[in-house]
Design a protein around this motif. Sequence first.
Motif, PDB file in Angstrom:
ATOM      1  N   SER A 164       0.839  -1.203   0.000  1.00 41.85           N
ATOM      2  CA  SER A 164       0.000   0.000   0.000  1.00 41.85           C
ATOM      3  C   SER A 164       0.871   1.250   0.000  1.00 41.85           C
ATOM      4  O   SER A 164       0.524   2.270  -0.612  1.00 41.85           O
ATOM      5  N   ASP A 165       2.022   1.176   0.686  1.00 39.80           N
ATOM      6  CA  ASP A 165       2.969   2.283   0.677  1.00 39.80           C
ATOM      7  C   ASP A 165       3.467   2.539  -0.748  1.00 39.80           C
ATOM      8  O   ASP A 165       3.594   3.697  -1.171  1.00 39.80           O
ATOM      9  N   LEU A 166       3.734   1.477  -1.485  1.00 43.80           N
ATOM     10  CA  LEU A 166       4.183   1.628  -2.863  1.00 43.80           C
ATOM     11  C   LEU A 166       3.095   2.262  -3.719  1.00 43.80           C
ATOM     12  O   LEU A 166       3.372   3.147  -4.538  1.00 43.80           O
ATOM     13  N   LYS A 167       1.860   1.830  -3.540  1.00 44.56           N
ATOM     14  CA  LYS A 167       0.775   2.394  -4.340  1.00 44.56           C
ATOM     15  C   LYS A 167       0.609   3.880  -4.062  1.00 44.56           C
ATOM     16  O   LYS A 167       0.348   4.673  -4.975  1.00 44.56           O
ATOM     17  N   ASP A 168       0.784   4.275  -2.814  1.00 40.32           N
ATOM     18  CA  ASP A 168       0.734   5.702  -2.474  1.00 40.32           C
ATOM     19  C   ASP A 168       1.886   6.443  -3.148  1.00 40.32           C
ATOM     20  O   ASP A 168       1.708   7.558  -3.664  1.00 40.32           O
ATOM     21  N   TYR A 169       3.067   5.833  -3.122  1.00 39.27           N
ATOM     22  CA  TYR A 169       4.243   6.434  -3.749  1.00 39.27           C
ATOM     23  C   TYR A 169       4.012   6.640  -5.243  1.00 39.27           C
ATOM     24  O   TYR A 169       4.263   7.725  -5.781  1.00 39.27           O
ATOM     25  N   LEU A 170       3.528   5.600  -5.916  1.00 44.25           N
ATOM     26  CA  LEU A 170       3.286   5.684  -7.360  1.00 44.25           C
ATOM     27  C   LEU A 170       2.246   6.758  -7.682  1.00 44.25           C
ATOM     28  O   LEU A 170       2.407   7.531  -8.635  1.00 44.25           O
ATOM     29  N   ALA A 171       1.190   6.806  -6.873  1.00 36.80           N
ATOM     30  CA  ALA A 171       0.135   7.799  -7.103  1.00 36.80           C
ATOM     31  C   ALA A 171       0.645   9.216  -6.866  1.00 36.80           C
ATOM     32  O   ALA A 171       0.360  10.134  -7.647  1.00 36.80           O
ATOM     33  N   ASP A 172       1.426   9.405  -5.794  1.00 29.96           N
ATOM     34  CA  ASP A 172       1.958  10.735  -5.476  1.00 29.96           C
ATOM     35  C   ASP A 172       2.916  11.220  -6.568  1.00 29.96           C
ATOM     36  O   ASP A 172       2.849  12.381  -7.000  1.00 29.96           O
ATOM     37  N   ARG A 173       3.797  10.332  -7.010  1.00 34.29           N
ATOM     38  CA  ARG A 173       4.768  10.727  -8.034  1.00 34.29           C
ATOM     39  C   ARG A 173       4.060  11.006  -9.369  1.00 34.29           C
ATOM     40  O   ARG A 173       4.419  11.934 -10.093  1.00 34.29           O
ATOM     41  N   ALA A 174       3.053  10.212  -9.695  1.00 31.31           N
ATOM     42  CA  ALA A 174       2.304  10.439 -10.936  1.00 31.31           C
ATOM     43  C   ALA A 174       1.611  11.796 -10.897  1.00 31.31           C
ATOM     44  O   ALA A 174       1.565  12.515 -11.907  1.00 31.31           O
ATOM     45  N   THR A 175       1.082  12.164  -9.742  1.00 33.57           N
ATOM     46  CA  THR A 175       0.433  13.466  -9.585  1.00 33.57           C
ATOM     47  C   THR A 175       1.434  14.597  -9.783  1.00 33.57           C
ATOM     48  O   THR A 175       1.140  15.614 -10.433  1.00 33.57           O
ATOM     49  N   GLU A 176       2.644  14.424  -9.244  1.00 33.21           N
ATOM     50  CA  GLU A 176       3.689  15.439  -9.414  1.00 33.21           C
ATOM     51  C   GLU A 176       4.105  15.567 -10.872  1.00 33.21           C
ATOM     52  O   GLU A 176       4.329  16.681 -11.375  1.00 33.21           O
ATOM     53  N   VAL A 177       4.199  14.443 -11.555  1.00 33.83           N
ATOM     54  CA  VAL A 177       4.549  14.468 -12.974  1.00 33.83           C
ATOM     55  C   VAL A 177       3.454  15.165 -13.777  1.00 33.83           C
ATOM     56  O   VAL A 177       3.740  15.997 -14.654  1.00 33.83           O
ATOM     57  N   ASP A 178       2.196  14.864 -13.477  1.00 37.49           N
ATOM     58  CA  ASP A 178       1.085  15.496 -14.193  1.00 37.49           C
ATOM     59  C   ASP A 178       1.105  17.015 -14.010  1.00 37.49           C
ATOM     60  O   ASP A 178       0.866  17.769 -14.970  1.00 37.49           O
ATOM     61  N   ALA A 179       1.378  17.453 -12.794  1.00 39.77           N
ATOM     62  CA  ALA A 179       1.417  18.899 -12.534  1.00 39.77           C
ATOM     63  C   ALA A 179       2.548  19.558 -13.323  1.00 39.77           C
ATOM     64  O   ALA A 179       2.384  20.655 -13.884  1.00 39.77           O
ATOM     65  N   ALA A 180       3.693  18.874 -13.376  1.00 43.72           N
ATOM     66  CA  ALA A 180       4.830  19.422 -14.123  1.00 43.72           C
ATOM     67  C   ALA A 180       4.539  19.441 -15.620  1.00 43.72           C
ATOM     68  O   ALA A 180       4.849  20.417 -16.317  1.00 43.72           O
ATOM     69  N   LEU A 181       3.940  18.375 -16.139  1.00 49.21           N
ATOM     70  CA  LEU A 181       3.588  18.336 -17.558  1.00 49.21           C
ATOM     71  C   LEU A 181       2.604  19.446 -17.914  1.00 49.21           C
ATOM     72  O   LEU A 181       2.718  20.090 -18.961  1.00 49.21           O
ATOM     73  N   ASP A 182       1.642  19.665 -17.039  1.00 47.31           N
ATOM     74  CA  ASP A 182       0.650  20.713 -17.269  1.00 47.31           C
ATOM     75  C   ASP A 182       1.321  22.079 -17.359  1.00 47.31           C
ATOM     76  O   ASP A 182       0.952  22.922 -18.190  1.00 47.31           O
ATOM     77  N   ALA A 183       2.343  22.291 -16.524  1.00 49.37           N
ATOM     78  CA  ALA A 183       3.052  23.571 -16.530  1.00 49.37           C
ATOM     79  C   ALA A 183       3.942  23.710 -17.759  1.00 49.37           C
ATOM     80  O   ALA A 183       4.090  24.813 -18.313  1.00 49.37           O
ATOM     81  N   PHE A 184       4.538  22.613 -18.197  1.00 48.14           N
ATOM     82  CA  PHE A 184       5.440  22.659 -19.352  1.00 48.14           C
ATOM     83  C   PHE A 184       4.698  22.865 -20.671  1.00 48.14           C
ATOM     84  O   PHE A 184       5.184  23.561 -21.563  1.00 48.14           O
ATOM     85  N   LEU A 185       3.527  22.261 -20.809  1.00 51.42           N
ATOM     86  CA  LEU A 185       2.831  22.260 -22.104  1.00 51.42           C
ATOM     87  C   LEU A 185       2.130  23.583 -22.387  1.00 51.42           C
ATOM     88  O   LEU A 185       1.626  24.231 -21.467  1.00 51.42           O
ATOM     89  N   PRO A 186       2.061  23.988 -23.668  1.00 48.31           N
ATOM     90  CA  PRO A 186       1.279  25.185 -24.010  1.00 48.31           C
ATOM     91  C   PRO A 186      -0.185  24.991 -23.627  1.00 48.31           C
ATOM     92  O   PRO A 186      -0.717  23.876 -23.660  1.00 48.31           O
ATOM     93  N   SER A 187      -0.845  26.057 -23.272  1.00 48.68           N
ATOM     94  CA  SER A 187      -2.264  26.029 -22.942  1.00 48.68           C
ATOM     95  C   SER A 187      -3.092  25.691 -24.174  1.00 48.68           C
ATOM     96  O   SER A 187      -2.700  25.977 -25.310  1.00 48.68           O
ATOM     97  N   LYS A 188      -4.265  25.100 -23.944  1.00 50.84           N
ATOM     98  CA  LYS A 188      -5.190  24.829 -25.045  1.00 50.84           C
ATOM     99  C   LYS A 188      -5.636  26.116 -25.737  1.00 50.84           C
ATOM    100  O   LYS A 188      -6.074  26.092 -26.886  1.00 50.84           O
ATOM    101  N   ARG A 189      -5.545  27.221 -25.037  1.00 53.31           N
ATOM    102  CA  ARG A 189      -5.976  28.506 -25.607  1.00 53.31           C
ATOM    103  C   ARG A 189      -4.920  29.114 -26.528  1.00 53.31           C
ATOM    104  O   ARG A 189      -5.206  30.033 -27.275  1.00 53.31           O
ATOM    105  N   GLN A 190      -3.689  28.597 -26.428  1.00 54.59           N
ATOM    106  CA  GLN A 190      -2.613  29.141 -27.258  1.00 54.59           C
ATOM    107  C   GLN A 190      -2.726  28.615 -28.687  1.00 54.59           C
ATOM    108  O   GLN A 190      -2.961  27.434 -28.903  1.00 54.59           O
ATOM    109  N   ARG A 191      -2.573  29.469 -29.662  1.00 60.14           N
ATOM    110  CA  ARG A 191      -2.692  29.066 -31.055  1.00 60.14           C
ATOM    111  C   ARG A 191      -1.501  28.205 -31.484  1.00 60.14           C
ATOM    112  O   ARG A 191      -0.377  28.474 -31.052  1.00 60.14           O
TER     113      ARG A 191
END
Length: 294
Positions: A2-29
């Motif tokens: 269960s500790d591993l599953k929490d770790y995987l979920a937490d790290r995936a959330t951090e990666v998603d947040a970073a990807l969201d910041a790196f990628l251009p917005s949907k509003r950008q042409r």
Amino acid sequence: MSDLKDYLADRATEVDAALDAFLPSKRQRPSSLHDAMRYSLFAGGKRLRPVLALAAAEACGGEKEDALPAACAVELMHTYSLVHDDLPSMDDDDLRRGRPTCHKVYGEGMAVLTGDALLTEAFLVLSETKPTPRYPTSAFIAELAITGGSTRLIGGQVLDLEGEGRDLKKAELVRIHEAKTAALLTSSLRLGAMSANATPAKLEAITSFGYHLGLAFQVIDDILDVTQTTEKLGKTAGKDEAVSKATYPAVLGLENARKEAAKLTRKAMEALGPFKKSGDRLRQIAAYLLERDY
């Protein structure tokens, strides 16, 4: 576990947040392209490869924040490869991660361009990785470029296409997946280790771990393709058999394929000897992947 599953979920959330910041917005042409890029990238993947990059950095005594650009770059390359693999001219699949593939939603031309854009973005993001005493920025760029090039990822896809309908031997099957699955997974780990300024001995150990883990992952993926449903997999079950693609169960038989996955996982864990306790998280992930059922 269960500790591993929490770790995987937490790290995936951090990666998603970073990807969201790196990628251009949907509003950008052009908004249609950026919408398609985000649709493909945020389709609910488990983020295994970037999580492995972060775990490798931690195992080598580094900070996960320093590994985030490399981790995100790997996920961008992985997603590009999926978008292109799903095209009618390639593997021709309608489902990916439980929803319609990029070309089914945006059209084939846009899917090609989406993959191109994701791949290019990967190198822009990777360029933000901090150089270390052993690894300059050029080393990170070269690592991912070689992995994504004609001798690895793309070359492996060529071998995969050429192998359809043929009676492949085990060695030929291994060659395909050395170049595809194992190469990208290994590079994920290596980039994470490099961000932590890993010693040559530890980088070599990480490389061996990634190679064997990557092949084991593919064997298990092939097994799941013939034992699980489309709903559980999130992609079309039985697709490999339908297009006469060589798989480990087809070449080795189902029971021998399971033994092969266990043997490869054992070799991956043995490669982590130099890490002692610091490699425990990577060992946990390897054991978890062996037992996965989706």
